[in-house]
Design a protein around this motif. Structure first.
Motif, PDB file in Angstrom:
ATOM      1  N   LEU A 142       0.390  -1.153   0.032  1.00 49.17           N
ATOM      2  CA  LEU A 142       0.049   0.389  -0.044  1.00 49.17           C
ATOM      3  C   LEU A 142       0.839   1.211  -0.300  1.00 49.17           C
ATOM      4  CD1 LEU A 142      -2.776  -0.837   2.619  1.00 49.17           C
ATOM      5  CD2 LEU A 142      -2.978  -0.527  -0.440  1.00 49.17           C
ATOM      6  N   LYS A 143       2.266   1.050   0.977  1.00 41.59           N
ATOM      7  CA  LYS A 143       2.371   2.694   0.762  1.00 41.59           C
ATOM      8  C   LYS A 143       3.499   2.331  -0.617  1.00 41.59           C
ATOM      9  CE  LYS A 143       6.648   4.166   3.401  1.00 41.59           C
ATOM     10  NZ  LYS A 143       7.604   3.784   4.470  1.00 41.59           N
ATOM     11  N   GLN A 144       4.455   1.746  -1.071  1.00 33.62           N
ATOM     12  CA  GLN A 144       5.027   2.016  -2.935  1.00 33.62           C
ATOM     13  C   GLN A 144       3.400   2.253  -3.047  1.00 33.62           C
ATOM     14  OE1 GLN A 144       7.521   1.020  -3.410  1.00 33.62           O
ATOM     15  NE2 GLN A 144       6.583   2.088  -5.475  1.00 33.62           N
ATOM     16  N   GLU A 145       2.389   1.683  -3.300  1.00 30.45           N
ATOM     17  CA  GLU A 145       0.956   2.506  -4.026  1.00 30.45           C
ATOM     18  C   GLU A 145       0.803   3.867  -4.190  1.00 30.45           C
ATOM     19  OE1 GLU A 145      -3.475   1.123  -5.057  1.00 30.45           O
ATOM     20  OE2 GLU A 145      -2.800   0.106  -4.245  1.00 30.45           O
ATOM     21  N   TYR A 146       0.834   4.263  -2.685  1.00 30.52           N
ATOM     22  CA  TYR A 146       0.631   5.251  -2.293  1.00 30.52           C
ATOM     23  C   TYR A 146       1.475   6.521  -3.443  1.00 30.52           C
ATOM     24  CZ  TYR A 146      -0.923   9.749   0.297  1.00 30.52           C
ATOM     25  OH  TYR A 146      -1.304  10.869   0.481  1.00 30.52           O
ATOM     26  N   GLU A 147       3.305   5.432  -3.158  1.00 31.48           N
ATOM     27  CA  GLU A 147       3.622   6.648  -3.331  1.00 31.48           C
ATOM     28  C   GLU A 147       3.833   6.841  -5.218  1.00 31.48           C
ATOM     29  OE1 GLU A 147       6.276   7.776  -1.837  1.00 31.48           O
ATOM     30  OE2 GLU A 147       5.640   8.282   0.149  1.00 31.48           O
ATOM     31  N   THR A 148       3.751   5.156  -5.405  1.00 31.36           N
ATOM     32  CA  THR A 148       3.587   5.557  -7.417  1.00 31.36           C
ATOM     33  C   THR A 148       2.139   6.647  -7.600  1.00 31.36           C
ATOM     34  OG1 THR A 148       4.410   3.621  -7.934  1.00 31.36           O
ATOM     35  CG2 THR A 148       3.197   5.205  -8.937  1.00 31.36           C
ATOM     36  N   LEU A 149       0.758   6.812  -6.982  1.00 28.05           N
ATOM     37  CA  LEU A 149       0.086   8.006  -7.073  1.00 28.05           C
ATOM     38  C   LEU A 149       0.559   9.667  -6.545  1.00 28.05           C
ATOM     39  CD1 LEU A 149      -3.106   5.941  -5.501  1.00 28.05           C
ATOM     40  CD2 LEU A 149      -2.487   6.474  -7.564  1.00 28.05           C
ATOM     41  N   ARG A 150       1.333   9.234  -5.861  1.00 24.72           N
ATOM     42  CA  ARG A 150       1.676  10.319  -5.485  1.00 24.72           C
ATOM     43  C   ARG A 150       2.910  11.172  -6.442  1.00 24.72           C
ATOM     44  NH1 ARG A 150       4.488  13.085   0.340  1.00 24.72           N
ATOM     45  NH2 ARG A 150       5.700  11.684  -0.216  1.00 24.72           N
ATOM     46  N   SER A 151       3.467  10.690  -6.723  1.00 22.25           N
ATOM     47  CA  SER A 151       4.354  10.710  -7.763  1.00 22.25           C
ATOM     48  C   SER A 151       3.825  11.326  -9.263  1.00 22.25           C
ATOM     49  CB  SER A 151       5.199   9.492  -8.852  1.00 22.25           C
ATOM     50  OG  SER A 151       5.680   9.933  -9.527  1.00 22.25           O
ATOM     51  N   ALA A 152       2.494  10.222  -9.615  1.00 22.51           N
ATOM     52  CA  ALA A 152       1.567  10.831 -10.827  1.00 22.51           C
ATOM     53  C   ALA A 152       0.983  12.040 -10.313  1.00 22.51           C
ATOM     54  CB  ALA A 152       0.829  10.025 -10.962  1.00 22.51           C
ATOM     55  N   THR A 153       0.214  12.400  -9.325  1.00 24.97           N
ATOM     56  CA  THR A 153      -0.376  14.219  -8.681  1.00 24.97           C
ATOM     57  C   THR A 153       0.549  14.624  -8.647  1.00 24.97           C
ATOM     58  OG1 THR A 153      -1.417  13.164  -6.982  1.00 24.97           O
ATOM     59  CG2 THR A 153      -0.903  15.218  -6.134  1.00 24.97           C
ATOM     60  N   PRO A 167     -10.228  21.883 -17.782  1.00 23.80           N
ATOM     61  CA  PRO A 167     -11.257  20.879 -16.434  1.00 23.80           C
ATOM     62  C   PRO A 167     -10.889  19.101 -16.804  1.00 23.80           C
ATOM     63  CG  PRO A 167     -12.229  22.541 -17.837  1.00 23.80           C
ATOM     64  CD  PRO A 167     -11.055  22.287 -18.179  1.00 23.80           C
ATOM     65  N   GLU A 168      -9.426  18.946 -17.948  1.00 23.56           N
ATOM     66  CA  GLU A 168      -9.390  17.294 -18.395  1.00 23.56           C
ATOM     67  C   GLU A 168      -8.831  16.531 -16.486  1.00 23.56           C
ATOM     68  OE1 GLU A 168      -9.595  13.571 -18.986  1.00 23.56           O
ATOM     69  OE2 GLU A 168     -10.815  15.023 -19.661  1.00 23.56           O
ATOM     70  N   LEU A 169      -7.224  18.026 -17.066  1.00 25.97           N
ATOM     71  CA  LEU A 169      -6.275  17.598 -16.127  1.00 25.97           C
ATOM     72  C   LEU A 169      -7.148  17.690 -14.330  1.00 25.97           C
ATOM     73  CD1 LEU A 169      -3.358  19.830 -17.710  1.00 25.97           C
ATOM     74  CD2 LEU A 169      -4.260  17.773 -17.354  1.00 25.97           C
ATOM     75  N   THR A 170      -7.816  18.879 -13.948  1.00 24.88           N
ATOM     76  CA  THR A 170      -8.663  18.796 -12.915  1.00 24.88           C
ATOM     77  C   THR A 170      -9.247  17.227 -12.475  1.00 24.88           C
ATOM     78  OG1 THR A 170      -8.569  21.551 -12.870  1.00 24.88           O
ATOM     79  CG2 THR A 170     -10.064  20.311 -11.260  1.00 24.88           C
ATOM     80  N   ARG A 171      -9.610  16.643 -13.407  1.00 23.74           N
ATOM     81  CA  ARG A 171     -11.316  15.794 -13.269  1.00 23.74           C
ATOM     82  C   ARG A 171      -9.605  14.624 -13.095  1.00 23.74           C
ATOM     83  NH1 ARG A 171     -11.975  11.557 -16.036  1.00 23.74           N
ATOM     84  NH2 ARG A 171     -11.441  11.612 -18.118  1.00 23.74           N
ATOM     85  N   GLN A 172      -8.898  14.070 -13.651  1.00 19.75           N
ATOM     86  CA  GLN A 172      -7.775  13.435 -13.586  1.00 19.75           C
ATOM     87  C   GLN A 172      -6.680  13.929 -11.756  1.00 19.75           C
ATOM     88  OE1 GLN A 172      -4.905  13.278 -16.681  1.00 19.75           O
ATOM     89  NE2 GLN A 172      -6.266  13.020 -18.758  1.00 19.75           N
ATOM     90  N   PHE A 173      -6.589  15.024 -11.861  1.00 18.39           N
ATOM     91  CA  PHE A 173      -5.927  14.800 -10.499  1.00 18.39           C
ATOM     92  C   PHE A 173      -6.926  14.694  -9.592  1.00 18.39           C
ATOM     93  CE2 PHE A 173      -5.380  17.965  -6.784  1.00 18.39           C
ATOM     94  CZ  PHE A 173      -4.121  17.736  -6.563  1.00 18.39           C
ATOM     95  N   THR A 174      -8.176  15.294  -9.050  1.00 20.24           N
ATOM     96  CA  THR A 174      -9.183  14.778  -8.484  1.00 20.24           C
ATOM     97  C   THR A 174      -9.175  13.027  -8.391  1.00 20.24           C
ATOM     98  OG1 THR A 174     -10.570  16.819  -9.052  1.00 20.24           O
ATOM     99  CG2 THR A 174     -11.510  14.961  -7.591  1.00 20.24           C
ATOM    100  N   MET A 175      -9.032  12.633  -9.205  1.00 20.57           N
ATOM    101  CA  MET A 175      -9.564  10.836  -9.090  1.00 20.57           C
ATOM    102  C   MET A 175      -8.205   9.916  -8.725  1.00 20.57           C
ATOM    103  SD  MET A 175     -10.733  10.024 -13.259  1.00 20.57           S
ATOM    104  CE  MET A 175     -10.445   8.441 -13.627  1.00 20.57           C
ATOM    105  N   VAL A 176      -7.333  11.162  -9.101  1.00 18.29           N
ATOM    106  CA  VAL A 176      -5.679  10.405  -8.231  1.00 18.29           C
ATOM    107  C   VAL A 176      -5.855  10.883  -7.249  1.00 18.29           C
ATOM    108  CG1 VAL A 176      -3.585  10.677  -8.302  1.00 18.29           C
ATOM    109  CG2 VAL A 176      -4.328  10.586 -10.276  1.00 18.29           C
ATOM    110  N   GLU A 177      -6.486  11.609  -6.619  1.00 18.45           N
ATOM    111  CA  GLU A 177      -6.436  11.990  -5.078  1.00 18.45           C
ATOM    112  C   GLU A 177      -7.510  11.315  -4.346  1.00 18.45           C
ATOM    113  OE1 GLU A 177      -5.416  14.541  -2.458  1.00 18.45           O
ATOM    114  OE2 GLU A 177      -3.244  14.435  -4.243  1.00 18.45           O
ATOM    115  N   GLN A 178      -8.388  10.664  -4.104  1.00 18.56           N
ATOM    116  CA  GLN A 178      -9.410  10.091  -4.634  1.00 18.56           C
ATOM    117  C   GLN A 178      -8.944   8.929  -3.914  1.00 18.56           C
ATOM    118  OE1 GLN A 178     -12.866  10.240  -7.084  1.00 18.56           O
ATOM    119  NE2 GLN A 178     -13.685  11.787  -5.967  1.00 18.56           N
ATOM    120  N   GLU A 179      -8.472   8.184  -5.392  1.00 19.78           N
ATOM    121  CA  GLU A 179      -7.274   6.685  -5.436  1.00 19.78           C
ATOM    122  C   GLU A 179      -6.338   6.911  -4.086  1.00 19.78           C
ATOM    123  OE1 GLU A 179      -5.534   5.091  -8.241  1.00 19.78           O
ATOM    124  OE2 GLU A 179      -7.226   6.285  -9.936  1.00 19.78           O
ATOM    125  N   LYS A 180      -5.616   7.985  -4.216  1.00 14.06           N
ATOM    126  CA  LYS A 180      -4.800   8.201  -2.686  1.00 14.06           C
ATOM    127  C   LYS A 180      -5.767   7.322  -1.581  1.00 14.06           C
ATOM    128  CE  LYS A 180      -1.856  11.508  -3.050  1.00 14.06           C
ATOM    129  NZ  LYS A 180      -1.296  12.625  -3.194  1.00 14.06           N
TER     130      LYS A 180
END
Length: 191
Positions: A142-153, A167-180
């Motif tokens: 889970l820690k490794q997955e979080y680090e990957t998501l943080r890099s994507a953010t 708005p598309e970038l904002t939508r992607q950012f929101t999705m990554v934040e939800q996954e985090k």
């Protein structure tokens, strides 16, 4: 009017062209300068026109010149006025100043450090005190997955820049934040 004008033009275009040789032109010139032709030209009668004929010709020439001069003058004036008007409009168009004002939609802007990253830092500091949970392979995954998501953010934040207008970038950012946030919740449940 020619009914088959195109056919005529096509046929004329297909005709071979012919340019006579130089010697032919020289022969024509020589024939024009031959003595019999020159003698006949000299024997033609000459007549001197009356003075009023020359005066009439001269008056017509001068009248035509005066009329032509008037037309030339009028044409020159029209061109001058037109050119001056064009320059006036061209210089006027360059002097126009315009500006626009855009309002930044704060909903499209991201914070410098997301809340999930702050919570993650707290969780990691707690994990350092409780080493039993941190050594669990699911927690490490889970820690490794979080680090990957943080890099994507972080990559999305760089792509959005200071003034995100997509708005598309904002939508992607929101999705990554939800996954985090979901990964962070799973990690918190393990502690």
């Amino acid at each position: 009017m020619e009914h088959h004008n195109d056919n005529l033009k096509n046929a004329l275009a297909k005709l071979p062209s012919f340019q006579p040789s130089d010697f032919i032109w020289k022969e024509i010139e020589r024939n024009l300068n031959e003595a019999p032709l020159q003698n006949v030209l000299k024997s033609l009668p000459t007549r001197e026109p009356e003075d009023f004929v020359w005066e009439n010709i001269e008056n017509k020439i001068n009248g035509a010149n005066k009329r032509n001069n008037v037309w030339w003058y009028a044409a020159a004036m029209i061109l001058t006025i037109g050119f001056t008007g064009y320059l006036f409009n061209a210089s006027k168009a360059d002097s126009d100043i315009s500006y626009s004002q855009e309002v930044v939609d704060t909903r499209l802007q991201t914070r410098t450090e997301p809340v999930t990253d702050q919570e993650y830092a707290k969780l990691v500091s707690y994990c350092e005190a409780e080493t039993v949970v941190c050594n669990d392979k699911n927690f490490k995954r889970l820690k490794q997955e979080y680090e990957t998501l943080r890099s994507a953010t972080q990559q999305l934040q760089k792509a959005m820049g200071n003034y995100n207008t997509e708005p598309e970038l904002t939508r992607q950012f929101t999705m990554v934040e939800q996954e985090k946030a979901e990964v962070l919740n799973e990690m918190a449940k393990m502690i």
